[in-house]
Design a protein around this motif. Structure first.
Motif, PDB file in Angstrom:
ATOM      1  N   ASP A   1      36.172  45.732  40.378  1.00  0.00           N
ATOM      2  CA  ASP A   1      36.545  46.893  39.579  1.00  0.00           C
ATOM      3  C   ASP A   1      38.038  47.136  39.724  1.00  0.00           C
ATOM      4  OD1 ASP A   1      36.815  49.250  38.199  1.00  0.00           O
ATOM      5  OD2 ASP A   1      35.803  50.492  39.693  1.00  0.00           O
ATOM      6  N   VAL A   2      38.785  46.909  38.641  1.00  0.00           N
ATOM      7  CA  VAL A   2      40.228  47.147  38.666  1.00  0.00           C
ATOM      8  C   VAL A   2      40.586  48.327  37.751  1.00  0.00           C
ATOM      9  CG1 VAL A   2      40.811  44.776  39.274  1.00  0.00           C
ATOM     10  CG2 VAL A   2      40.598  45.405  36.851  1.00  0.00           C
ATOM     11  N   SER A   3      39.600  49.176  37.448  1.00  0.00           N
ATOM     12  CA  SER A   3      39.831  50.284  36.523  1.00  0.00           C
ATOM     13  C   SER A   3      40.940  51.247  36.951  1.00  0.00           C
ATOM     14  CB  SER A   3      38.529  51.060  36.286  1.00  0.00           C
ATOM     15  OG  SER A   3      38.010  51.571  37.493  1.00  0.00           O
ATOM     16  N   PRO A   4      41.237  51.422  38.273  1.00  0.00           N
ATOM     17  CA  PRO A   4      42.354  52.301  38.622  1.00  0.00           C
ATOM     18  C   PRO A   4      43.694  51.859  38.026  1.00  0.00           C
ATOM     19  CG  PRO A   4      40.968  51.986  40.537  1.00  0.00           C
ATOM     20  CD  PRO A   4      40.480  51.026  39.482  1.00  0.00           C
ATOM     21  N   LEU A   5      43.796  50.594  37.606  1.00  0.00           N
ATOM     22  CA  LEU A   5      45.043  50.099  37.025  1.00  0.00           C
ATOM     23  C   LEU A   5      45.186  50.482  35.552  1.00  0.00           C
ATOM     24  CD1 LEU A   5      45.000  46.466  38.481  1.00  0.00           C
ATOM     25  CD2 LEU A   5      45.990  48.514  39.514  1.00  0.00           C
ATOM     26  N   LYS A   6      44.109  50.896  34.920  1.00  0.00           N
ATOM     27  CA  LYS A   6      44.114  51.117  33.473  1.00  0.00           C
ATOM     28  C   LYS A   6      45.090  52.200  33.045  1.00  0.00           C
ATOM     29  CE  LYS A   6      41.128  52.137  29.512  1.00  0.00           C
ATOM     30  NZ  LYS A   6      39.755  52.447  29.050  1.00  0.00           N
ATOM     31  N   GLY A   7      45.154  53.312  33.797  1.00  0.00           N
ATOM     32  CA  GLY A   7      46.009  54.420  33.394  1.00  0.00           C
ATOM     33  C   GLY A   7      47.471  54.045  33.270  1.00  0.00           C
ATOM     34  N   ARG A   8      47.907  53.037  34.025  1.00  0.00           N
ATOM     35  CA  ARG A   8      49.299  52.586  33.964  1.00  0.00           C
ATOM     36  C   ARG A   8      49.442  51.297  33.158  1.00  0.00           C
ATOM     37  NH1 ARG A   8      52.196  55.152  38.473  1.00  0.00           N
ATOM     38  NH2 ARG A   8      53.527  53.353  38.884  1.00  0.00           N
ATOM     39  N   SER A   9      48.369  50.880  32.484  1.00  0.00           N
ATOM     40  CA  SER A   9      48.377  49.647  31.670  1.00  0.00           C
ATOM     41  C   SER A   9      48.891  48.458  32.465  1.00  0.00           C
ATOM     42  CB  SER A   9      49.227  49.843  30.407  1.00  0.00           C
ATOM     43  OG  SER A   9      48.677  50.833  29.574  1.00  0.00           O
ATOM     44  N   ILE A  10      48.429  48.355  33.699  1.00  0.00           N
ATOM     45  CA  ILE A  10      48.827  47.244  34.555  1.00  0.00           C
ATOM     46  C   ILE A  10      47.914  46.053  34.285  1.00  0.00           C
ATOM     47  CG2 ILE A  10      48.965  46.462  36.961  1.00  0.00           C
ATOM     48  CD1 ILE A  10      49.581  49.410  37.703  1.00  0.00           C
ATOM     49  N   SER A  11      48.509  44.892  34.085  1.00  0.00           N
ATOM     50  CA  SER A  11      47.733  43.682  33.786  1.00  0.00           C
ATOM     51  C   SER A  11      47.288  42.997  35.079  1.00  0.00           C
ATOM     52  CB  SER A  11      48.583  42.704  32.969  1.00  0.00           C
ATOM     53  OG  SER A  11      48.962  43.276  31.740  1.00  0.00           O
ATOM     54  N   TRP A  12      46.047  42.518  35.084  1.00  0.00           N
ATOM     55  CA  TRP A  12      45.491  41.809  36.234  1.00  0.00           C
ATOM     56  C   TRP A  12      45.302  40.341  35.866  1.00  0.00           C
ATOM     57  CZ3 TRP A  12      44.273  43.365  41.199  1.00  0.00           C
ATOM     58  CH2 TRP A  12      43.529  42.464  41.959  1.00  0.00           C
ATOM     59  N   HIS A  13      45.784  39.451  36.729  1.00  0.00           N
ATOM     60  CA  HIS A  13      45.664  38.012  36.494  1.00  0.00           C
ATOM     61  C   HIS A  13      44.981  37.353  37.684  1.00  0.00           C
ATOM     62  CE1 HIS A  13      48.878  38.367  33.362  1.00  0.00           C
ATOM     63  NE2 HIS A  13      49.374  39.246  34.212  1.00  0.00           N
ATOM     64  N   TRP A  14      44.146  36.374  37.395  1.00  0.00           N
ATOM     65  CA  TRP A  14      43.593  35.514  38.443  1.00  0.00           C
ATOM     66  C   TRP A  14      44.360  34.200  38.446  1.00  0.00           C
ATOM     67  CZ3 TRP A  14      40.565  37.894  41.683  1.00  0.00           C
ATOM     68  CH2 TRP A  14      39.646  38.857  41.254  1.00  0.00           C
ATOM     69  N   GLU A  15      44.576  33.658  39.631  1.00  0.00           N
ATOM     70  CA  GLU A  15      45.154  32.319  39.752  1.00  0.00           C
ATOM     71  C   GLU A  15      44.243  31.448  40.599  1.00  0.00           C
ATOM     72  OE1 GLU A  15      47.022  28.741  40.363  1.00  0.00           O
ATOM     73  OE2 GLU A  15      47.139  30.149  38.708  1.00  0.00           O
ATOM     74  N   LEU A  16      43.781  30.339  40.011  1.00  0.00           N
ATOM     75  CA  LEU A  16      42.999  29.338  40.725  1.00  0.00           C
ATOM     76  C   LEU A  16      43.581  27.974  40.379  1.00  0.00           C
ATOM     77  CD1 LEU A  16      40.518  28.550  42.469  1.00  0.00           C
ATOM     78  CD2 LEU A  16      39.229  28.359  40.322  1.00  0.00           C
ATOM     79  N   MET A  17      44.183  27.317  41.345  1.00  0.00           N
ATOM     80  CA  MET A  17      44.872  26.067  41.027  1.00  0.00           C
ATOM     81  C   MET A  17      43.914  24.927  40.677  1.00  0.00           C
ATOM     82  SD  MET A  17      44.240  23.960  43.825  1.00  0.00           S
ATOM     83  CE  MET A  17      45.413  22.734  43.334  1.00  0.00           C
ATOM     84  N   PHE A  18      42.617  25.121  40.913  1.00  0.00           N
ATOM     85  CA  PHE A  18      41.642  24.097  40.551  1.00  0.00           C
ATOM     86  C   PHE A  18      41.221  24.157  39.083  1.00  0.00           C
ATOM     87  CE2 PHE A  18      40.643  24.642  45.178  1.00  0.00           C
ATOM     88  CZ  PHE A  18      41.087  23.390  45.574  1.00  0.00           C
ATOM     89  N   THR A  19      41.645  25.181  38.339  1.00  0.00           N
ATOM     90  CA  THR A  19      41.180  25.323  36.955  1.00  0.00           C
ATOM     91  C   THR A  19      41.542  24.104  36.122  1.00  0.00           C
ATOM     92  OG1 THR A  19      41.296  27.742  37.037  1.00  0.00           O
ATOM     93  CG2 THR A  19      41.332  26.715  34.863  1.00  0.00           C
TER      94      THR A  19
END
Length: 347
Positions: free
Chosen positions: A250-268
């Motif tokens: 749950d990353v909903s606390p970031l929504k109010g500031r329109s903060i972007s969330w990224h995942w990084e997996l080098m195996f992709t």
């Protein structure tokens, strides 16, 4: 023809004498774009520990991702390397691991070994360098003329230590804030390129906002679970967070500031064989160039040997404790070391 491989057949604690076992397995046949590499050194990463502890063995599973070695054969369509070339790479989670004498890897995720480094020092870099590079330049979209601030949480870890060096070498106008838990680690983070260091065991929000009152532009985290409320306070509106751990759901606390969330997996890229898979080859070559120019140093801290179940079990134990600063590397095969000793005795 057989080769030596080290893996596990059941999930056991690292200290158990049968947690990792040695077996003779058939030498794999290169596919069209594969390299058959004689592995000289490997390093142990948290992903190795996690898999050994809980992933099904399916009979016998060979672990290992980071490796440095020499190409012995190439597939029919391989064009990037030839037998005799020295290489380093991080492999794929979808194929047998690097803890074997002869290992197959797709050439598109392989780089030339830095000439300035030994095999052991080179083996410490690929997985962390790929992760740091992709987080900075693919996920956060940073470029040479980018400015602003970058907070690196978990900076003393393998990825963080490479990220600081990449930022120092390639992002001159980005101010980097690193986290560390004591003065000795803080001093090392400054050596690697951090302009500011904060103690994550104290009031992280207050320390960061004292340096960047409006919040940081970008945040890299290796330890995001339970931290989202904090990140919502210290990342500026429209900022970016990139995480490499399993993280929160749950990353909903970031929504109010329109903060972007990224995942990084080098195996992709290797796992899905994405159209841009060759970018890992290119970035590893770029890292090798930076190493040879003295802009990036190896993060090898503990070197064990020879490559054997006992040495790899010790490496797993060290990584599990989570107190190492730098990478744990295992170097050399027992037969080669014994042969070298005999040669020395002769002369």
């Amino acid at each position: 023809m057989k080769t030596t491989a080290i893996g596990y057949s059941e999930n056991l604690p690292a200290a158990h004498p049968e947690a990792l076992l040695s077996r003779e397995v058939p030498v794999p046949e290169p596919g069209p774009r594969d390299l058959l590499v004689e592995v000289e050194a490997v390093s142990v990463n948290p992903v190795d520990v996690k898999l050994r502890a809980g992933a099904p063995a399916d009979g016998f599973r060979v672990l290992g991702f980071d490796a440095a070695g020499t190409v012995r054969a190439v597939g029919a369509e391989a064009t990037l390397f030839a037998p005799g070339d020295e290489v380093f790479y991080a492999g794929s989670i979808g194929r047998p691991g690097t803890n074997q004498r002869l290992h197959l890897v797709d050439e598109r995720i392989v780089g030339r070994k830095p000439t300035a480094l030994s095999f052991a020092d080179a083996a410490a870099l690929p997985l962390t360098a790929i992760t740091a590079w992709e987080a900075l330049f693919d996920r956060l979209r940073l470029e040479e003329d980018s400015a602003g601030t970058l907070l690196v949480i978990g900076a003393t870890g393998g990825v963080g230590s490479v990220m600081l060096q990449l930022a120092e070498a390639l992002l001159p106008d980005v101010a980097v804030i690193a986290t560390a838990s004591d003065d000795a680690r803080a001093a090392r983070m400054r050596e690697l390129g951090a302009e500011h260091v904060v103690n994550h065991r104290e009031d992280l929000v207050a320390q960061v906002l004292e340096i960047a009152p409006e919040g940081v532009d970008r945040l890299f985290t290796a330890h995001s679970e339970g931290q989202i409320e904090r990140y919502a306070e210290i990342v500026r509106p429209f900022g970016h967070v990139v995480a490499i751990d399993d993280g929160p759901r749950d990353v909903s606390p970031l929504k109010g500031r329109s903060i972007s969330w990224h995942w990084e997996l080098m195996f992709t890229r290797p796992l899905l064989e994405t159209p841009d898979m060759i970018e890992q080859h290119r970035l590893l070559d770029a890292v090798a160039d930076l190493v040879d120019r003295g802009r990036i140093r190896s993060t090898a801290a503990t070197v064990l040997g020879p490559i054997s179940p006992a040495a790899l079990r010790e490496a797993h134990e060290l990584v599990e404790r989570g107190r190492t600063v730098g990478k744990v590397v295992v170097h050399g095969w027992e037969e080669a070391i014994d042969s070298a000793r005999e040669s020395t005795d002769i002369y």
